[in-house]
Design a protein around this motif. Sequence first.
Motif, mmCIF file in Angstrom:
data_model
loop_
_atom_site.group_PDB
_atom_site.id
_atom_site.type_symbol
_atom_site.label_atom_id
_atom_site.label_comp_id
_atom_site.label_asym_id
_atom_site.label_seq_id
_atom_site.Cartn_x
_atom_site.Cartn_y
_atom_site.Cartn_z
ATOM 1 N N GLU A 194 -83.504 95.248 92.686
ATOM 2 C CA GLU A 194 -82.487 96.165 92.319
ATOM 3 C C GLU A 194 -81.382 95.734 91.942
ATOM 4 N N TRP A 195 -81.134 94.373 93.253
ATOM 5 C CA TRP A 195 -80.268 93.423 93.634
ATOM 6 C C TRP A 195 -79.826 92.361 92.168
ATOM 7 N N LEU A 196 -81.479 91.900 91.700
ATOM 8 C CA LEU A 196 -81.331 90.961 90.558
ATOM 9 C C LEU A 196 -80.559 92.282 89.174
ATOM 10 N N GLN A 197 -81.439 92.861 89.450
ATOM 11 C CA GLN A 197 -80.854 93.931 87.750
ATOM 12 C C GLN A 197 -79.327 94.272 87.985
ATOM 13 N N LEU A 198 -79.047 93.910 88.685
ATOM 14 C CA LEU A 198 -77.781 95.187 88.334
ATOM 15 C C LEU A 198 -76.886 93.907 88.343
ATOM 16 N N ASN A 199 -76.945 92.858 88.830
ATOM 17 C CA ASN A 199 -76.654 91.111 88.623
ATOM 18 C C ASN A 199 -76.542 90.705 87.913
ATOM 19 N N ASN A 200 -77.333 90.816 87.095
ATOM 20 C CA ASN A 200 -78.230 89.171 86.488
ATOM 21 C C ASN A 200 -77.428 89.120 85.476
ATOM 22 N N HIS A 201 -76.632 88.994 84.495
ATOM 23 C CA HIS A 201 -75.722 88.837 83.851
ATOM 24 C C HIS A 201 -75.227 87.344 84.651
ATOM 25 N N ALA A 202 -73.686 87.993 85.715
ATOM 26 C CA ALA A 202 -73.365 87.618 86.115
ATOM 27 C C ALA A 202 -74.190 86.473 87.190
ATOM 28 N N VAL A 203 -75.031 86.621 87.312
ATOM 29 C CA VAL A 203 -75.858 85.781 88.015
ATOM 30 C C VAL A 203 -76.712 83.965 87.343
ATOM 31 N N MET A 204 -76.893 84.986 86.008
ATOM 32 C CA MET A 204 -76.956 83.563 85.290
ATOM 33 C C MET A 204 -76.164 82.937 84.266
ATOM 34 N N ALA A 205 -74.996 83.899 84.289
ATOM 35 C CA ALA A 205 -73.336 83.531 83.815
ATOM 36 C C ALA A 205 -72.616 82.200 84.519
ATOM 37 N N ILE A 206 -73.316 82.043 86.028
ATOM 38 C CA ILE A 206 -72.551 81.014 87.175
ATOM 39 C C ILE A 206 -73.359 80.229 87.192
ATOM 40 N N VAL A 207 -74.351 80.408 86.685
ATOM 41 C CA VAL A 207 -76.220 79.060 86.474
ATOM 42 C C VAL A 207 -75.696 78.115 85.403
ATOM 43 N N LEU A 208 -75.782 79.554 84.751
ATOM 44 C CA LEU A 208 -76.060 78.099 82.959
ATOM 45 C C LEU A 208 -74.740 77.751 83.021
ATOM 46 N N LEU A 209 -72.931 78.070 83.532
ATOM 47 C CA LEU A 209 -71.819 77.376 82.991
ATOM 48 C C LEU A 209 -72.227 75.870 83.866
ATOM 49 N N ILE A 210 -72.508 75.564 85.146
ATOM 50 C CA ILE A 210 -73.069 75.035 86.098
ATOM 51 C C ILE A 210 -74.276 74.005 85.575
ATOM 52 N N MET A 211 -74.990 74.508 85.114
ATOM 53 C CA MET A 211 -75.605 73.487 84.702
ATOM 54 C C MET A 211 -75.319 73.030 83.384
ATOM 55 N N GLY A 212 -74.663 73.734 82.192
ATOM 56 C CA GLY A 212 -74.403 73.112 80.734
ATOM 57 C C GLY A 212 -72.749 71.983 81.553
ATOM 58 N N ALA A 213 -72.574 72.602 82.074
ATOM 59 C CA ALA A 213 -71.271 71.008 82.876
ATOM 60 C C ALA A 213 -72.196 69.623 83.132
ATOM 61 N N VAL A 214 -72.694 69.916 84.329
ATOM 62 C CA VAL A 214 -73.833 68.624 84.431
ATOM 63 C C VAL A 214 -74.798 67.915 83.570
ATOM 64 N N VAL A 215 -74.728 68.938 82.497
ATOM 65 C CA VAL A 215 -76.014 68.360 81.150
ATOM 66 C C VAL A 215 -74.137 66.880 80.249
ATOM 67 N N VAL A 216 -73.963 67.760 79.800
ATOM 68 C CA VAL A 216 -72.414 67.382 79.544
ATOM 69 C C VAL A 216 -71.710 66.338 79.700
ATOM 70 N N GLY A 217 -71.906 66.435 81.193
ATOM 71 C CA GLY A 217 -70.889 65.052 82.497
ATOM 72 C C GLY A 217 -72.303 63.735 81.650
ATOM 73 N N LYS A 218 -73.538 64.391 82.374
ATOM 74 C CA LYS A 218 -74.712 63.005 82.238
ATOM 75 C C LYS A 218 -74.185 63.039 80.175
ATOM 76 N N GLY A 219 -74.071 63.598 79.976
ATOM 77 C CA GLY A 219 -73.958 63.242 78.514
ATOM 78 C C GLY A 219 -72.922 62.001 78.719
ATOM 79 N N ILE A 220 -72.136 62.508 78.206
ATOM 80 C CA ILE A 220 -70.108 61.731 77.976
ATOM 81 C C ILE A 220 -70.721 60.649 78.324
ATOM 82 N N GLY A 221 -71.141 60.018 80.142
ATOM 83 C CA GLY A 221 -71.594 59.314 80.865
ATOM 84 C C GLY A 221 -72.628 58.210 80.326
ATOM 85 N N GLY A 222 -72.823 58.681 79.139
ATOM 86 C CA GLY A 222 -74.079 57.675 78.724
ATOM 87 C C GLY A 222 -73.351 56.766 77.579
ATOM 88 N N LEU A 223 -72.417 57.755 77.247
ATOM 89 C CA LEU A 223 -71.424 57.107 75.625
ATOM 90 C C LEU A 223 -70.619 55.762 76.116
#
Length: 218
Positions: free
Chosen positions: A189-218
């Motif tokens: 029930e909790w996950l159904q109510l907060n699904n999008h918010a949880v995924m937004a936070i997770v994806l934002l953090i993961m995206g920042a990590v991946v972009v940072g690694k990519g920039i670091g390799g240039l």
Amino acid sequence: MGSVIGGLLPLAVGVAVSPIPIIAAILMILSKNAGGAAKGFAVGWVAGILVVTGVMTMLAGILGGTDSAPSTGASIVKIILGVALVVLAVIQWQERSQTEVPGWMKAIDTLTPVKALGLGALLSGVNPKNLLLCVSAGVAIGAGGLSAAGDLVAIVVFTLLASVSVLAVVVGYMLAADKLGPTLDSLREWLQLNNHAVMAIVLLIMGAVVVGKGIGGL
């Protein structure tokens, strides 16, 4: 090997905490065909992550480079993947007020083990959010400069870590159904109510990590 595995951890966590597959696993456990459907879903979930990550590892190996000195091509791919994850995070955040249950979830009671296996594979390997995370992991492994055996170990480790939440729900219920039933229903029930918010936070953090690694390799 250690640096590659370390770089995979946040991506694996991103897949593992994805609410939708956890909700699906719980619904299957509480459905009429609980045992068969849940087990089939878990197998499909693991297989989907394993296949996508393995294929991307092989493709990323063509780009060359090593973990300490990644190729320009691998770095650019990481930046593109990271930006895509951030875009998905924004979309998820904008949809955070939506709590409607997807149509396929309403039909979970009718799923056979084979159909559940296919659903698990689709949610883990084809779903855009998880697909981007698994592709990012494959790129990181393929560009890590490991041996073939090292690549295989990294793929297996990532797959197990990314699958731990779904496996924990299914195996935990098999071992202690009476105790976990009410807890899992509350979690659903909790996950159904907060699904999008949880995924937004997770994806934002993961995206920042991946972009940072990519920039670091240039």
